[in-house]
Design a protein around this motif. Sequence first.
Motif, PDB file in Angstrom:
ATOM      1  N   TRP A  81      79.134  34.430   4.936  1.00  0.00           N
ATOM      2  CA  TRP A  81      78.736  35.504   4.215  1.00  0.00           C
ATOM      3  C   TRP A  81      79.699  35.638   3.128  1.00  0.00           C
ATOM      4  O   TRP A  81      79.976  36.819   2.419  1.00  0.00           O
ATOM      5  CB  TRP A  81      78.670  36.781   4.933  1.00  0.00           C
ATOM      6  CG  TRP A  81      77.390  36.855   5.862  1.00  0.00           C
ATOM      7  CD1 TRP A  81      77.158  36.305   7.108  1.00  0.00           C
ATOM      8  CD2 TRP A  81      76.028  37.164   5.480  1.00  0.00           C
ATOM      9  NE1 TRP A  81      75.728  36.592   7.566  1.00  0.00           N
ATOM     10  CE2 TRP A  81      75.275  36.935   6.443  1.00  0.00           C
ATOM     11  CE3 TRP A  81      75.733  37.586   4.326  1.00  0.00           C
ATOM     12  CZ2 TRP A  81      73.801  37.416   6.272  1.00  0.00           C
ATOM     13  CZ3 TRP A  81      74.244  38.211   4.062  1.00  0.00           C
ATOM     14  CH2 TRP A  81      73.426  37.849   4.994  1.00  0.00           C
ATOM     15  N   SER A  85      81.757  43.150   0.243  1.00  0.00           N
ATOM     16  CA  SER A  85      81.703  44.011   1.263  1.00  0.00           C
ATOM     17  C   SER A  85      80.457  44.872   1.011  1.00  0.00           C
ATOM     18  O   SER A  85      79.485  45.365   1.760  1.00  0.00           O
ATOM     19  CB  SER A  85      82.911  44.809   1.533  1.00  0.00           C
ATOM     20  OG  SER A  85      83.846  43.930   2.072  1.00  0.00           O
ATOM     21  N   ARG A 136      77.067  43.188   1.155  1.00  0.00           N
ATOM     22  CA  ARG A 136      76.722  43.145   2.838  1.00  0.00           C
ATOM     23  C   ARG A 136      76.257  44.342   3.273  1.00  0.00           C
ATOM     24  O   ARG A 136      75.279  44.413   3.978  1.00  0.00           O
ATOM     25  CB  ARG A 136      78.121  42.627   3.508  1.00  0.00           C
ATOM     26  CG  ARG A 136      78.241  41.114   3.394  1.00  0.00           C
ATOM     27  CD  ARG A 136      79.149  40.493   4.194  1.00  0.00           C
ATOM     28  NE  ARG A 136      80.592  41.294   4.259  1.00  0.00           N
ATOM     29  CZ  ARG A 136      81.428  40.858   3.654  1.00  0.00           C
ATOM     30  NH1 ARG A 136      81.702  39.784   2.804  1.00  0.00           N
ATOM     31  NH2 ARG A 136      82.740  41.436   3.622  1.00  0.00           N
ATOM     32  N   ARG A 137      76.943  45.662   3.091  1.00  0.00           N
ATOM     33  CA  ARG A 137      76.341  47.049   3.274  1.00  0.00           C
ATOM     34  C   ARG A 137      75.120  47.318   2.931  1.00  0.00           C
ATOM     35  O   ARG A 137      74.294  47.889   3.486  1.00  0.00           O
ATOM     36  CB  ARG A 137      77.587  48.035   3.125  1.00  0.00           C
ATOM     37  CG  ARG A 137      78.652  47.814   4.049  1.00  0.00           C
ATOM     38  CD  ARG A 137      79.522  49.301   3.677  1.00  0.00           C
ATOM     39  NE  ARG A 137      79.878  49.450   2.594  1.00  0.00           N
ATOM     40  CZ  ARG A 137      81.222  48.735   2.268  1.00  0.00           C
ATOM     41  NH1 ARG A 137      81.971  48.218   3.236  1.00  0.00           N
ATOM     42  NH2 ARG A 137      81.711  48.761   0.868  1.00  0.00           N
ATOM     43  N   GLN A 138      74.912  46.906   1.556  1.00  0.00           N
ATOM     44  CA  GLN A 138      73.626  47.113   1.015  1.00  0.00           C
ATOM     45  C   GLN A 138      72.420  46.395   1.477  1.00  0.00           C
ATOM     46  O   GLN A 138      71.191  46.775   1.674  1.00  0.00           O
ATOM     47  CB  GLN A 138      73.681  46.832  -0.425  1.00  0.00           C
ATOM     48  CG  GLN A 138      72.396  47.228  -1.309  1.00  0.00           C
ATOM     49  CD  GLN A 138      72.612  46.968  -2.879  1.00  0.00           C
ATOM     50  OE1 GLN A 138      73.407  46.180  -3.154  1.00  0.00           O
ATOM     51  NE2 GLN A 138      71.576  47.498  -3.587  1.00  0.00           N
ATOM     52  N   GLU A 143      72.420  45.294   4.802  1.00  0.00           N
ATOM     53  CA  GLU A 143      72.342  45.765   6.040  1.00  0.00           C
ATOM     54  C   GLU A 143      71.402  46.911   5.877  1.00  0.00           C
ATOM     55  O   GLU A 143      70.646  47.106   6.782  1.00  0.00           O
ATOM     56  CB  GLU A 143      73.632  46.168   6.773  1.00  0.00           C
ATOM     57  CG  GLU A 143      73.350  46.873   7.850  1.00  0.00           C
ATOM     58  CD  GLU A 143      74.650  47.152   8.542  1.00  0.00           C
ATOM     59  OE1 GLU A 143      74.491  47.786   9.719  1.00  0.00           O
ATOM     60  OE2 GLU A 143      75.706  46.750   8.087  1.00  0.00           O
ATOM     61  N   THR A 144      71.633  47.930   4.806  1.00  0.00           N
ATOM     62  CA  THR A 144      70.811  49.052   4.538  1.00  0.00           C
ATOM     63  C   THR A 144      69.540  48.639   4.392  1.00  0.00           C
ATOM     64  O   THR A 144      68.439  49.362   4.851  1.00  0.00           O
ATOM     65  CB  THR A 144      71.406  49.896   3.418  1.00  0.00           C
ATOM     66  OG1 THR A 144      72.665  50.224   3.892  1.00  0.00           O
ATOM     67  CG2 THR A 144      70.636  50.965   3.003  1.00  0.00           C
ATOM     68  N   GLU A 161      67.895  45.866   4.922  1.00  0.00           N
ATOM     69  CA  GLU A 161      67.234  45.386   6.127  1.00  0.00           C
ATOM     70  C   GLU A 161      66.661  46.356   7.131  1.00  0.00           C
ATOM     71  O   GLU A 161      65.522  46.116   7.880  1.00  0.00           O
ATOM     72  CB  GLU A 161      68.130  44.278   6.763  1.00  0.00           C
ATOM     73  CG  GLU A 161      68.329  42.828   6.120  1.00  0.00           C
ATOM     74  CD  GLU A 161      67.107  42.114   5.990  1.00  0.00           C
ATOM     75  OE1 GLU A 161      66.142  42.239   6.816  1.00  0.00           O
ATOM     76  OE2 GLU A 161      67.157  41.085   5.212  1.00  0.00           O
ATOM     77  N   ARG A 162      67.745  47.275   7.523  1.00  0.00           N
ATOM     78  CA  ARG A 162      67.478  48.262   8.470  1.00  0.00           C
ATOM     79  C   ARG A 162      65.918  49.147   7.857  1.00  0.00           C
ATOM     80  O   ARG A 162      65.452  49.595   8.757  1.00  0.00           O
ATOM     81  CB  ARG A 162      68.430  49.108   8.598  1.00  0.00           C
ATOM     82  CG  ARG A 162      69.827  48.508   9.481  1.00  0.00           C
ATOM     83  CD  ARG A 162      70.874  49.488   9.723  1.00  0.00           C
ATOM     84  NE  ARG A 162      72.024  48.937  10.262  1.00  0.00           N
ATOM     85  CZ  ARG A 162      72.038  48.856  11.713  1.00  0.00           C
ATOM     86  NH1 ARG A 162      71.095  49.395  12.325  1.00  0.00           N
ATOM     87  NH2 ARG A 162      73.158  48.186  12.209  1.00  0.00           N
TER      88      ARG A 162
END
Length: 170
Positions: free
Chosen positions: A146, A151, A154-156, A158-159, A161-162
């Motif tokens: 990664w 950062s 990665r947060r985007q 994750e959002t 994917e969720r």
Amino acid sequence: MTESILPCTPLVQLEDAVDRIASKMPGSPREEVTLTRLHFYTQLQLDAWFNASLKPYELNETMWMALMLIYSCPDERVSPSDISSAMTFSRTNATRVVDELEKKGWIQRRPCPGDRRKTELALTVSGLALIQQVLPVQRARLKELWQDFSSDERRQLETLERKLLARLTG
């Protein structure tokens, strides 16, 4: 004159196939198909990458995740149904994974102290030693995987994917 040939990668093949289908059937959801197939392809590559890093330890991703599930518990014990539920496996598949981990000596089945009719799975000394050996290696590989993402990215991701997962499971 020699024609230039583009490398025939799975992504090029995917995009070509999507374009050919769209030309045969106008109105095809090209973007949605491409995103879905790209996600599948990424998952296959991620599985292969992860399994390659675990192979020297005679592990695969499924076995590793089961070990990590047990390790994550305060007393390093879980029920077989916890493995099935947390990993979204059928009971048959969970049993197969548990049998393999037990055969390698990394976990053991024990009677549940509160209800002797039930079984719980516990890490062995050998299983704990394996985790302590492999976990630092896996952490370093994940950081490497990664490293090209900020950062925020990665947060985007994750959002997103969720959000996709919620759509699929909701």
